[in-house]
Design a protein around this motif. Structure first.
Motif, PDB file in Angstrom:
ATOM      1  N   ILE A 188       0.851  -1.184   0.000  1.00 19.87           N
ATOM      2  CA  ILE A 188       0.000   0.000   0.000  1.00 19.87           C
ATOM      3  C   ILE A 188       0.889   1.236   0.000  1.00 19.87           C
ATOM      4  O   ILE A 188       1.889   1.296   0.727  1.00 19.87           O
ATOM      5  CB  ILE A 188      -0.936  -0.012   1.233  1.00 19.87           C
ATOM      6  N   ASP A 189       0.563   2.217  -0.834  1.00 23.43           N
ATOM      7  CA  ASP A 189       1.369   3.436  -0.901  1.00 23.43           C
ATOM      8  C   ASP A 189       0.696   4.562  -0.112  1.00 23.43           C
ATOM      9  O   ASP A 189      -0.365   4.374   0.505  1.00 23.43           O
ATOM     10  CB  ASP A 189       1.650   3.839  -2.344  1.00 23.43           C
ATOM     11  N   ALA A 190       1.287   5.742  -0.136  1.00 21.68           N
ATOM     12  CA  ALA A 190       0.796   6.853   0.678  1.00 21.68           C
ATOM     13  C   ALA A 190      -0.616   7.267   0.268  1.00 21.68           C
ATOM     14  O   ALA A 190      -1.467   7.544   1.129  1.00 21.68           O
ATOM     15  CB  ALA A 190       1.751   8.042   0.572  1.00 21.68           C
ATOM     16  N   ARG A 191      -0.870   7.336  -1.021  1.00 16.54           N
ATOM     17  CA  ARG A 191      -2.215   7.700  -1.485  1.00 16.54           C
ATOM     18  C   ARG A 191      -3.253   6.718  -0.976  1.00 16.54           C
ATOM     19  O   ARG A 191      -4.335   7.104  -0.504  1.00 16.54           O
ATOM     20  CB  ARG A 191      -2.234   7.735  -3.018  1.00 16.54           C
ATOM     21  N   GLU A 192      -2.936   5.448  -1.053  1.00 18.42           N
ATOM     22  CA  GLU A 192      -3.885   4.425  -0.628  1.00 18.42           C
ATOM     23  C   GLU A 192      -4.066   4.423   0.888  1.00 18.42           C
ATOM     24  O   GLU A 192      -5.181   4.184   1.385  1.00 18.42           O
ATOM     25  CB  GLU A 192      -3.414   3.061  -1.126  1.00 18.42           C
ATOM     26  N   ARG A 193      -3.001   4.714   1.635  1.00 17.17           N
ATOM     27  CA  ARG A 193      -3.145   4.863   3.095  1.00 17.17           C
ATOM     28  C   ARG A 193      -4.094   6.011   3.421  1.00 17.17           C
ATOM     29  O   ARG A 193      -4.912   5.914   4.345  1.00 17.17           O
ATOM     30  CB  ARG A 193      -1.779   5.114   3.735  1.00 17.17           C
ATOM     31  N   ALA A 194      -3.966   7.107   2.683  1.00 16.32           N
ATOM     32  CA  ALA A 194      -4.841   8.246   2.922  1.00 16.32           C
ATOM     33  C   ALA A 194      -6.296   7.885   2.651  1.00 16.32           C
ATOM     34  O   ALA A 194      -7.206   8.294   3.392  1.00 16.32           O
ATOM     35  CB  ALA A 194      -4.410   9.426   2.050  1.00 16.32           C
TER      36      ALA A 194
END
Length: 508
Positions: free
Chosen positions: A399-405
């Protein structure tokens, strides 16, 4: 009450709950010695213990090709502690692996024998080839879609591996670890560039990395990512899948030239013992991405240890999505109704899948559903904050930063969070507005589904949530129609408003 008045319980150790299936790995590297204990062998096993000692076994190799007495003493003391801890924890499977320093040292056998006699541990010295493959599998375990080149920088060596399609391909092990770089830099700073370039010239398949990401593994390169996060003010202090442009290492080289190692102590997560290796590590990273023609740099928290575990999984387990596997496990551990996440996903699927939802976002929506009950034990006033933090800062991979957000926004909405609150204001820095609007709608749909059903399954199979032109319709079968009450109506109205629609209730 005085301490002496408390009753003594000599059998307390016997009463402690036992854990089954614990797996441990002791990694004897050139820079550090580390024990990690995992809860079982699964796609994303939880880490229940992690400790390292900066022994510096490889520090003396550049001078005389031998492990120093001092570094061996520190290592043996650490290994004795780790052996005892693993025994007392009831670790069922313990693997002890050594890498470049032990692999290359002239007195390695004496060290191995000393560890066997003092600690009762049998060291497995792995080849550079095996070390490279383990690091590659670690990156694949944490970033399944990885397609590029993995670079694992240890204290004694650098492993470069081409990865694609879940497999490790071309690989090479180079004797230019962080400790060697630091030794060369201290002797003659001007010689470091030539030393790096001559080593990288041996990578005859470098063109296969052109235009592809470079995935970094190893403590020194993780520390560079943490430094970059600190210097740029990036709001998410999570290293795994943190991305940098290929010009970042050169800028870090210039920054580090102007700062003393002591000044780096103010940077979170960078130890004082790691700081001296950073200038050389930054210069090597800059030269490596230039040699490969990399498109970007992506940090990986997974490496050799995780790769060794991944290699033990069945093909079916390896194919599991690491994020969804971890979310399912957490949902089952912390939620009240483990099966409810799957049912909620199916219940709302038609509302979002046919409304322009990107395929990758459907996966994050599924993860949200699996975690939709993890905050129920918290005080009602703090459930939203609990869900937000759990999603944004959780120990997730894949999971990347966008998906964490998006995950954080969805759970925050699910638990009734106020998006004007200060903590939510970082989300627009991590994901585009349309993604956050979509994620908030997921959370409000979950909030509606949970209120409607009380966590039970039957109402989900007896109801439908559909969008008909500008109207959001909740339909219930006649025998379940009494479930529609004031609280459900409020949540239906909130979801409809978030989606730019009018709410409607229908029986039948």
């Amino acid at each position: 009450m005085p301490i002496s008045d408390f009753p003594v319980q000599p059998s307390l150790v016997d009463l402690a709950p036992s854990r089954t299936g614990l797996t441990g790995i002791i990694d004897i590297g050139s820079n550090s010695v580390r024990l990690v204990v995992y809860q079982g062998l699964s796609r994303t096993p939880p880490t229940i213990f992690n400790e390292k000692v900066m022994a510096g076994l490889g520090r003396g190799l550049a001078a005389n090709g031998r492990l120093s007495d001092a570094s061996m003493d520190v290592s043996v003391a650490a290994l004795a502690r780790f052996a005892l801890l693993a025994h007392d924890m009831g670790v069922e499977s313990l693997r002890i692996v050594a890498t470049a320093a032990v692999r290359e040292a002239a007195n390695a056998q004496a060290f191995i024998e000393r560890v066997r006699q003092v600690c009762g541990l049998s060291i497995e010295t792995i080849s550079g080839e095996a070390e490279a493959r383990g690091a590659a599998l670690g990156v694949i375990a944490g970033i399944p879609e990885a397609n590029g080149v993995v670079g694992d920088l240890g204290g004694g060596s650098l492993e470069l591996i081409r990865v694609q399609g879940g497999e490790a391909h071309e690989r090479i092990s180079l004797p230019i670890g962080a400790l060697r770089l630091d030794a060369v830099r201290k002797r003659n700073p001007r010689a470091l560039g030539d030393f790096i370039r001559k080593s990288l010239d041996k990578v005859d398949w470098a063109a296969k990395g052109k235009g592809l990401p470079f995935y970094t593994v190893g403590g020194s390169w993780r520390a560079l990512a943490q430094l970059h996060i600190h210097l740029t003010g990036w709001p998410l202090p999570v290293v795994h899948q943190y991305a940098m442009d290929v010009g970042s290492p050169a800028r870090l080289v210039r920054t580090l030239a102007q700062r003393s190692p002591k000044s780096l102590k103010s940077v979170p997560a960078i130890s004082g013992t790691r700081a001296p290796s950073l200038p050389g590590a930054a210069m090597l990273l800059s030269a490596t991405v230039k040699r490969l023609g990399s498109s970007c740099i992506v940090a990986s928290a997974y490496g050799l240890r995780e790769g060794l575990l991944f290699a033990q999984l069945s093909p079916e387990q390896q194919r599991e999505d690491p994020l969804l596997a971890a979310c399912r496990a957490e949902g089952e551990r912390q939620g009240r109704f483990p099966e409810h996440g799957d049912l909620l996903f199916q219940w709302m699927d038609g509302l979002f899948r046919g409304a322009g939802e990107p395929p990758g976002d459907a996966r994050i929506r599924f993860a949200t559903c699996l975690l939709s009950d993890v905050a129920w034990r918290a005080h009602p006033d703090f459930r939203a904050e609990r869900g937000f933090d759990f999603a944004l800062h959780g120990n997730w991979v894949g999971i990347d930063a966008r998906e964490r957000a998006m995950l954080a926004a969805a759970l925050y909405a699910c638990f009734g969070g106020d998006f004007a609150a200060p903590q939510a204001l970082i989300l627009p820095r991590l994901a585009e507005p349309a993604a956050l609007v979509r994620a908030r709608a997921w959370g409000l749909a979950l909030r509606l589904g949970q209120r409607l059903t009380g966590g039970t399954a039957a109402p989900l199979t007896a109801s439908r949530l559909t969008r008909e032109n500008g109207t959001l319709v909740l339909s219930l079968s006649p025998d379940h129609a009494p479930l529609y009450g004031e609280a459900v109506a409020r949540r239906l109205k909130a979801l409809a408003g978030a989606m730019g629609a009018e709410p409607a209730f229908r029986v039948g």
